[in-house]
Write an enzyme that holds these catalytic residues in place. Structure first.
Site, PDB file in Angstrom:
ATOM      1  N   LYS B 102      -6.005  -2.097   3.841  1.00 10.61           N
ATOM      2  CA  LYS B 102      -5.218  -2.701   2.757  1.00 10.61           C
ATOM      3  C   LYS B 102      -6.072  -3.474   1.756  1.00 10.61           C
ATOM      4  CE  LYS B 102      -1.019  -1.445   4.076  1.00 10.61           C
ATOM      5  NZ  LYS B 102      -0.223  -0.502   3.264  1.00 10.61           N
ATOM      6  N   GLU B 124       4.674  -7.782  -1.071  1.00 11.44           N
ATOM      7  CA  GLU B 124       5.565  -7.617   0.075  1.00 11.44           C
ATOM      8  C   GLU B 124       4.678  -7.241   1.252  1.00 11.44           C
ATOM      9  OE1 GLU B 124       4.744  -5.140  -1.838  1.00 11.44           O
ATOM     10  OE2 GLU B 124       4.167  -3.693  -0.295  1.00 11.44           O
ATOM     11  N   SER B 391      -6.609   3.284  10.644  1.00  2.49           N
ATOM     12  CA  SER B 391      -6.257   2.478   9.462  1.00  2.49           C
ATOM     13  C   SER B 391      -6.292   0.977   9.696  1.00  2.49           C
ATOM     14  CB  SER B 391      -4.875   2.893   8.962  1.00  2.49           C
ATOM     15  OG  SER B 391      -3.930   2.826  10.008  1.00  2.49           O
TER      16      SER B 391
END
Lengths: 277, 408
Positions: B102, B124, B391
Site C-alpha cells: 500500500k 479509507e 502483498s
C-alpha cells in the site's frame, strides 16, 4: 386536480406548467424531498397527498439506495429505514402511479445512477414514464456520463434535472444549465445533503448569475432547513428544495402523530414564506 | 452484458484507460458534480507529475530509502517440495515499510497532493494496511491525516489502528451499513464532498472514479516491473504463472499490469470465496457479480436486481468488499486474466502452512492467493515458475485468527 389534459402532458410540460403557475401567482416553487418508503409505502402515498394539498409545486421523491455518497446522515438513515422495511423500485413506481393518476403535481425521482444502470437505462425511463413520473434527478451522474439517459429522457418527454455546485467552473455551469430540462438544481454548498444553520455568503450572487445564464428555472437545494432560509433564497431564485428537514419532520412524527399531517404542515409554512406579493 | 469494444481489440490491452477513464466499457466517473473539478485537477496534476523528472526521481528515492525497494523474490523451498510441481516464488511486498504494498501508492499520491497545494489527506481503510501507509506518508510530509475505517474492521484489525494513531493520524470509526470497507469509502467520499477544495482523498485501491484506478495502478506497477527484472536475471525469462489476491485489486493490478502485453504469462486473480457461493457469504464480484456502478465507476459488483449493493463476507477485512477495480473487469471480460476464488477455510489453512513451512507470516488477504498457488503449483511442471504476490504481512491478523479458533 387532474384533467384529461394534464394526464396527456409530458413530464417536462407538467413542470413547465407548475413553474408558470408559480410565476403568475407571484410565488416561488417549493419542492419538498420525500424518501420513498420511509417509514412505508402507504405513508409515502399519504405524504404526497398532504404536501400536494399544502401547495408544494413538485415533489422530489428520494429513491432509497444502499450507498448514497451525496447524502448526509438524515437522508442516509431514511434510506436505510426504507430498505430495511422492504422498499423496492417496483413499490416506488406503484406509489407514483397511484398518485399521478389523480394529481397533476409533478413528481421527480432522485435516484442513484447505480439503480438506473442496473435496471437498464431504457427500462428505467420507461418504468418512470409509465408510472407518471415527471423526470429524474441523478446526483451521481455528471455531464460526461449522461448522454444515454439524456436521450431516453428526451424521447419520453421526461425532465433530466442537472446539478451545478459551488465547485463547478463557470463554463461548465453554462453547459450544465443548457442541458438541464425541467429546471436547474443549484446546490447551495460543497458537501452532502443536510440541514445547515447558515447559508453560504456568496449564494445569492451565484443564483443571480445562474439565472442570467439559464433558460430553465433555478431551484436551490442542500442545506435549506427552515422557512426563513427558504424565504431568503426564494427572494432571488425560482424555487427551493427542502430535503433533510422534511425527512426529519417525517421521522420525528412517526409513531407519535400523522407523518402526512406533519409533512403537510411544514410544507404549508414553506409555501407561505415563498409568496412575494 | 458489456463486452470489449471492437476498437480495443486491435490495440494493446495495456493501452487503457482512454480520456474518459474507460477500460473497455468499464470505469468512467460516476460522482456528484461537486467532485468533478477536483478529479479534473487531479488528472491534470498527475499527467504533469509523471512528465516531470523531479517528481519521478523523488518518488524513486523514497521507494529505495523509505520503502526499501526493490523488494526481493524469495524461493519458497519447502512449499515447492510439498507441491511437487512448479517452483513457487514470493514477491516480498510484505517486506516493504509498513508491511504491505500500500505504501507505493500513498507516497505517490501524497506527493501529488503536495503539488496540488492540498495539506489535508483523507483515506479509507479495510484491513488497515492502507490506513497505516497513508498515515505514514502523511507523517513523512507533515500532512494532516484522517482515516475512515468501519467499526467492525477497527475491532478485527486493531494493531493497525494503534499504528495509525502513533503516526499522528485520526481514525474515525464508521458505524453505518455493514461497518466495513464499503462504508468507510462512502464516508470518505462524503468528507471529500465538503472538503474537496483543501483536501486530497488518497483512495487505497484501483477503484473509484477516473483517474484513481489508473493512478493507483501506475504507482503499484513497480511490483510487476521489479518482478519482471528479477525473473529475467534469475531465470533469463518471464515466469509462467503470476498470482495475486483481489479485493479492490491494487496489488494484483500493480503486479499484472506490466505483464499484460506478454500473453505467454498466465495471470490469475484470487477473490474471497468466504463461507460459500451463496449470496452474502462471499466477496467475489468477478466470480459471482454483474456489471454495475459502485463508488464512482462501472465494474463487476455484487448487487441485487434493483441495484442495491449486496452484503458480503470475507474472513479478511481487506477483501471484504462488494466491488472491484474496473480494469480487473476489463481483464476478466477480455480473457487476459483468469479470476477464481478461495474460501475462508482454505485461506486460513494456507496462512498456517506458509507460516510454519516458510517462516513467513502472510496477511489473510495474501493467504487467498497462496492457497490457490500451492494447489496450482502441484499441477504444473517442475521447470515452471509460479510467482505469488506476497502483498502484505500477517501480524495484524494474529489476534483475529486466535479469536476465530476460539483461543483468544
Amino acid at each position: 386536480m387532474a384533467t384529461k389534459d394534464a394526464i396527456r402532458k409530458t413530464g417536462i410540460e407538467l413542470l413547465g406548467d407548475a413553474f408558470a403557475l408559480c410565476k403568475a401567482e407571484s410565488r416561488r416553487a417549493v419542492a419538498p424531498f420525500v424518501t420513498a418508503g420511509d417509514p412505508d409505502s402507504k405513508s409515502t402515498s399519504a405524504i404526497l397527498e398532504s404536501i400536494c394539498a399544502a401547495g408544494a409545486t413538485c415533489c422530489e421523491l428520494g429513491v432509497p439506495y444502499s450507498d448514497p455518497i451525496a447524502d448526509g446522515p438524515v437522508i442516509q438513515a431514511s434510506y436505510t429505514r426504507a430498505l430495511n422495511a422492504g422498499m423496492t423500485l417496483a413499490k416506488m413506481f406503484e406509489v407514483v402511479a397511484a398518485f399521478s393518476k389523480s394529481h397533476s403535481m409533478p413528481v421527480l425521482a432522485i435516484a442513484s445512477d447505480s439503480l438506473i444502470f442496473r435496471n437498464g437505462i431504457e427500462t428505467f425511463v420507461k418504468r418512470g414514464q409509465e408510472s407518471g413520473l415527471a423526470g429524474f434527478v441523478v446526483p451521481d451522474l455528471p455531464l460526461e456520463e449522461s448522454d444515454d439517459l439524456d436521450t431516453q429522457c428526451r424521447l419520453a418527454g421526461l425532465a433530466l434535472v442537472r446539478l451545478v455546485t459551488p465547485t463547478t467552473p463557470p463554463e461548465r455551469a453554462r453547459e450544465i444549465a443548457r442541458r438541464s430540462t425541467g429546471f436547474l438544481y443549484c446546490v447551495s454548498v460543497a458537501g452532502v445533503t443536510g440541514e445547515r444553520t447558515a447559508l453560504p455568503e456568496n449564494l445569492i450572487e451565484r443564483i443571480q448569475w445562474l439565472r442570467e445564464e439559464s433558460e430553465v428555472p433555478i431551484v436551490v437545494g442542500f442545506g435549506i432547513s427552515t422557512a426563513e432560509q427558504a424565504k431568503e433564497v426564494a427572494a432571488v431564485a425560482d424555487g427551493v428544495i427542502v430535503g433533510s428537514a422534511v425527512v426529519r419532520c417525517v421521522e420525528k412524527a412517526h409513531g407519535v402523530k400523522s407523518t402526512s399531517d406533519a409533512a403537510g404542515d411544514f410544507v404549508r409554512e414553506l409555501v407561505e414564506q415563498c409568496r412575494f406579493n | 452484458m458489456p463486452s470489449v469494444p471492437a476498437e480495443i481489440v486491435d490495440q494493446k490491452l495495456s493501452a487503457v484507460p482512454d480520456d474518459f477513464g474507460r477500460f473497455g466499457c468499464f470505469g468512467g466517473r460516476y460522482v456528484p458534480e461537486t467532485l468533478s473539478a477536483a478529479l479534473d485537477q487531479l488528472e491534470m496534476a498527475y499527467n504533469e507529475a509523471i512528465a516531470d523528472p523531479k517528481f519521478i526521481s523523488e518518488l524513486e528515492g523514497l521507494f529505495a530509502a523509505f520503502v526499501g525497494r526493490p523488494t526481493p523474490l524469495l524461493f519458497a523451498r519447502r512449499l515447492t517440495e510439498k507441491a511437487r510441481g512448479a517452483q513457487i516464488y514470493f514477491k516480498r511486498e510484505d517486506l516493504s515499510h509498513t508491511g504491505a504494498h500500500k505504501i507505493n501508492n500513498t507516497l505517490g499520491q501524497a506527493l501529488l497532493a503536495i503539488r496540488m497545494g492540498k495539506r489535508r489527506i483523507i483515506a479509507e481503510t479495510g484491513a488497515g494496511q492502507h490506513g497505516v501507509a497513508t498515515a505514514t506518508a502523511c507523517a513523512r510530509f507533515g500532512l494532516e491525516c484522517v482515516v475512515y475505517m468501519g467499526s467492525e474492521d477497527v475491532r478485527r484489525q486493531s494493531p493497525n489502528v494503534r499504528t495509525m494513531k502513533l503516526m499522528g493520524a485520526e481514525v474515525r470509526p464508521v458505524e453505518s451499513g455493514s461497518r466495513t470497507l464499503r462504508d468507510a469509502i462512502n464516508e470518505a467520499m462524503r468528507d471529500w464532498m465538503a472538503s474537496v477544495e483543501t483536501t486530497h482523498y488518497i483512495i487505497g485501491s484501483v477503484v473509484g472514479p477516473h483517474p484513481f484506478p489508473r493512478i493507483v495502478r501506475d504507482f503499484q506497477s513497480v511490483i510487476g516491473h521489479e518482478t519482471i527484472d528479477c525473473c529475467k536475471s534469475l531465470f533469463g525469462r518471464l515466469p509462467d504463472t503470476v498470482v495475486a489476491c483481489v479485493g479492490g485489486g491494487s496489488n494484483a493490478a500493480g503486479m499484472f499490469y506490466p505483464f499484460i502485453d506478454y500473453p505467454e504469462v498466465r495471470l490469475v486473480g484470487v477473490e474471497a470465496g468466504g463461507r460459500s457461493s451463496d449470496d452474502g457469504e462471499h466477496a467475489a464480484p468477478l466470480t459471482y457479480g454483474t456489471p454495475g456502478i459502485l463508488h464512482g465507476s462501472l465494474s463487476y459488483v455484487l448487487q441485487d436486481a434493483d441495484g442495491q449493493t449486496a452484503d458480503v463476507h470475507s474472513v479478511s477485512a481487506g477483501l471484504d468488499y462488494p466491488g472491484v477495480g474496473p480494469e480487473h473487469s476489463f481483464w476478466r471480460d477480455s480473457g487476459r486474466v483468469a479470476y477464481t476464488s478461495v474460501t475462508d477455510a482454505a485461506a486460513l489453512d494456507a496462512f498456517d502452512m506458509v507460516a510454519q513451512q516458510e517462516g513467513v507470516l502472510p496477511a489473510l488477504e495474501t493467504s487467498h492467493a497462496l492457497a490457490w498457488a500451492v494447489d496450482a503449483a502441484s499441477k504444473m511442471r517442475p521447470e515452471e515458475v509460479l510467482v505469488v504476490c506476497m502483498s502484505g504481512r500477517g501480524d495484524k491478523d494474529a489476534a483475529e485468527i486466535a479469536r476465530l479458533r476460539g483461543h483468544e
